[in-house]
Motif scaffolding. Sequence first.
Motif, PDB file in Angstrom:
ATOM      1  N   GLY A 107       0.867  -1.197   0.147  1.00 52.46           N
ATOM      2  CA  GLY A 107       0.163   0.115  -0.030  1.00 52.46           C
ATOM      3  C   GLY A 107       0.818   1.275   0.160  1.00 52.46           C
ATOM      4  N   MET A 108       2.005   1.214   0.688  1.00 50.94           N
ATOM      5  CA  MET A 108       2.722   2.417   0.866  1.00 50.94           C
ATOM      6  C   MET A 108       3.530   2.559  -0.516  1.00 50.94           C
ATOM      7  SD  MET A 108       4.425   1.947   4.714  1.00 50.94           S
ATOM      8  CE  MET A 108       5.474   3.471   4.568  1.00 50.94           C
ATOM      9  N   ILE A 109       4.004   1.619  -1.254  1.00 50.49           N
ATOM     10  CA  ILE A 109       4.679   1.411  -2.439  1.00 50.49           C
ATOM     11  C   ILE A 109       3.495   2.220  -3.416  1.00 50.49           C
ATOM     12  CG2 ILE A 109       5.459   0.399  -4.416  1.00 50.49           C
ATOM     13  CD1 ILE A 109       6.416  -1.589  -2.423  1.00 50.49           C
ATOM     14  N   LEU A 110       2.475   1.685  -3.583  1.00 43.38           N
ATOM     15  CA  LEU A 110       1.286   2.180  -4.401  1.00 43.38           C
ATOM     16  C   LEU A 110       1.048   3.490  -3.977  1.00 43.38           C
ATOM     17  CD1 LEU A 110      -0.579   1.595  -6.818  1.00 43.38           C
ATOM     18  CD2 LEU A 110      -2.091   0.696  -5.018  1.00 43.38           C
ATOM     19  N   GLU A 111       0.827   3.898  -2.615  1.00 45.87           N
ATOM     20  CA  GLU A 111       0.439   5.315  -2.246  1.00 45.87           C
ATOM     21  C   GLU A 111       1.654   6.479  -2.906  1.00 45.87           C
ATOM     22  OE1 GLU A 111      -1.056   7.907   1.411  1.00 45.87           O
ATOM     23  OE2 GLU A 111      -0.627   5.655   1.644  1.00 45.87           O
ATOM     24  N   ASP A 112       2.850   5.950  -3.164  1.00 42.71           N
ATOM     25  CA  ASP A 112       3.926   6.561  -3.647  1.00 42.71           C
ATOM     26  C   ASP A 112       3.661   7.375  -4.912  1.00 42.71           C
ATOM     27  OD1 ASP A 112       5.292   7.049  -1.004  1.00 42.71           O
ATOM     28  OD2 ASP A 112       6.734   5.311  -1.556  1.00 42.71           O
ATOM     29  N   HIS A 113       3.110   6.184  -5.778  1.00 38.19           N
ATOM     30  CA  HIS A 113       2.813   6.077  -7.180  1.00 38.19           C
ATOM     31  C   HIS A 113       1.276   6.443  -7.647  1.00 38.19           C
ATOM     32  CE1 HIS A 113       7.056   4.967  -7.554  1.00 38.19           C
ATOM     33  NE2 HIS A 113       6.790   3.849  -6.926  1.00 38.19           N
ATOM     34  N   VAL A 114       0.561   6.743  -6.608  1.00 37.29           N
ATOM     35  CA  VAL A 114      -1.086   6.704  -7.048  1.00 37.29           C
ATOM     36  C   VAL A 114      -1.198   7.929  -8.047  1.00 37.29           C
ATOM     37  CG1 VAL A 114      -1.966   8.039  -5.098  1.00 37.29           C
ATOM     38  CG2 VAL A 114      -2.901   6.224  -6.234  1.00 37.29           C
ATOM     39  N   ASP A 115      -0.348   8.992  -7.752  1.00 36.77           N
ATOM     40  CA  ASP A 115      -0.836  10.214  -8.639  1.00 36.77           C
ATOM     41  C   ASP A 115      -0.543  10.060  -9.977  1.00 36.77           C
ATOM     42  OD1 ASP A 115      -1.534  11.461  -6.387  1.00 36.77           O
ATOM     43  OD2 ASP A 115       0.209  12.373  -6.025  1.00 36.77           O
ATOM     44  N   ALA A 116       0.596   9.135 -10.155  1.00 37.38           N
ATOM     45  CA  ALA A 116       1.050   9.027 -11.862  1.00 37.38           C
ATOM     46  C   ALA A 116       0.082   7.830 -12.260  1.00 37.38           C
ATOM     47  CB  ALA A 116       2.237   8.306 -11.651  1.00 37.38           C
ATOM     48  N   ILE A 117      -0.102   7.103 -11.430  1.00 37.00           N
ATOM     49  CA  ILE A 117      -1.253   5.896 -11.951  1.00 37.00           C
ATOM     50  C   ILE A 117      -2.710   6.564 -11.954  1.00 37.00           C
ATOM     51  CG2 ILE A 117      -2.697   3.819 -11.312  1.00 37.00           C
ATOM     52  CD1 ILE A 117      -0.105   3.206  -9.696  1.00 37.00           C
ATOM     53  N   ARG A 118      -3.074   7.586 -11.155  1.00 33.26           N
ATOM     54  CA  ARG A 118      -4.501   8.284 -11.476  1.00 33.26           C
ATOM     55  C   ARG A 118      -4.250   9.042 -12.548  1.00 33.26           C
ATOM     56  NH1 ARG A 118      -7.532   6.371  -7.577  1.00 33.26           N
ATOM     57  NH2 ARG A 118      -6.669   6.125  -5.450  1.00 33.26           N
ATOM     58  N   GLU A 119      -3.222   9.468 -12.965  1.00 30.46           N
ATOM     59  CA  GLU A 119      -2.953  10.510 -14.168  1.00 30.46           C
ATOM     60  C   GLU A 119      -3.368   9.674 -15.586  1.00 30.46           C
ATOM     61  OE1 GLU A 119       0.414  12.999 -15.850  1.00 30.46           O
ATOM     62  OE2 GLU A 119      -0.137  13.416 -13.897  1.00 30.46           O
ATOM     63  N   VAL A 120      -2.814   8.586 -15.638  1.00 36.38           N
ATOM     64  CA  VAL A 120      -2.923   7.899 -16.711  1.00 36.38           C
ATOM     65  C   VAL A 120      -4.047   7.054 -16.914  1.00 36.38           C
ATOM     66  CG1 VAL A 120      -2.178   5.556 -17.609  1.00 36.38           C
ATOM     67  CG2 VAL A 120      -0.499   7.274 -16.667  1.00 36.38           C
TER      68      VAL A 120
END
Length: 186
Positions: A107-120
């Motif tokens: 969850g912490m790894i994903l939270e670090d990248h969630v903005d990039a993922i949500r942008e795509v």
Amino acid sequence: MDEQRWFESIYEQNADFLFRIGRRLLSPGEGEDMLLDAIQEVFVTAWSKRETLMQHPNVGGWLVEALKYRLRSAREKITRRGLRHAYSLDEEGSFAPADPKVSLERGMILEDHVDAIREVLGEENTNLFIAYVLEGYNVRDLAQQTGLSVDGVWMRIARIKKKLAQHPEIFYIFLILATGIDRLTT
């Protein structure tokens, strides 16, 4: 004319038309994913009602009205979901799922990248894909939660995968989270 040919002909004659009409019916901020889902659901419904629709005098008009209904229903569902979220006790902006099927580390790894993922992918697609890939929800549960048909969820996931294929760095993040593998080994 047999049912399959009839259905293929109404699809070929109306799919682009429904997309053009649907884009005009979208409100600002509503994405094409909602429209594509609605069009898909219209054709799924048309197939299930093919015996009646084959006798219908204006199938194109029926498809347009069905699309309007699907878009209106999707908007109402989004509004209800927003109200439910507004009155929930979940902390806004938190990525932690209510049912902790995702480990804290993942969850912490994903939270670090969630903005990039949500942008795509967009907010709704990201949540759907995370629920499917990471949290292990099955397609029937996701269909019930989203209001789509099972086929609709499968198609949405296929479109998400297609978007992710265009962004290998984002896909790699999901691969790490889904498998737990954080580096390639030989």
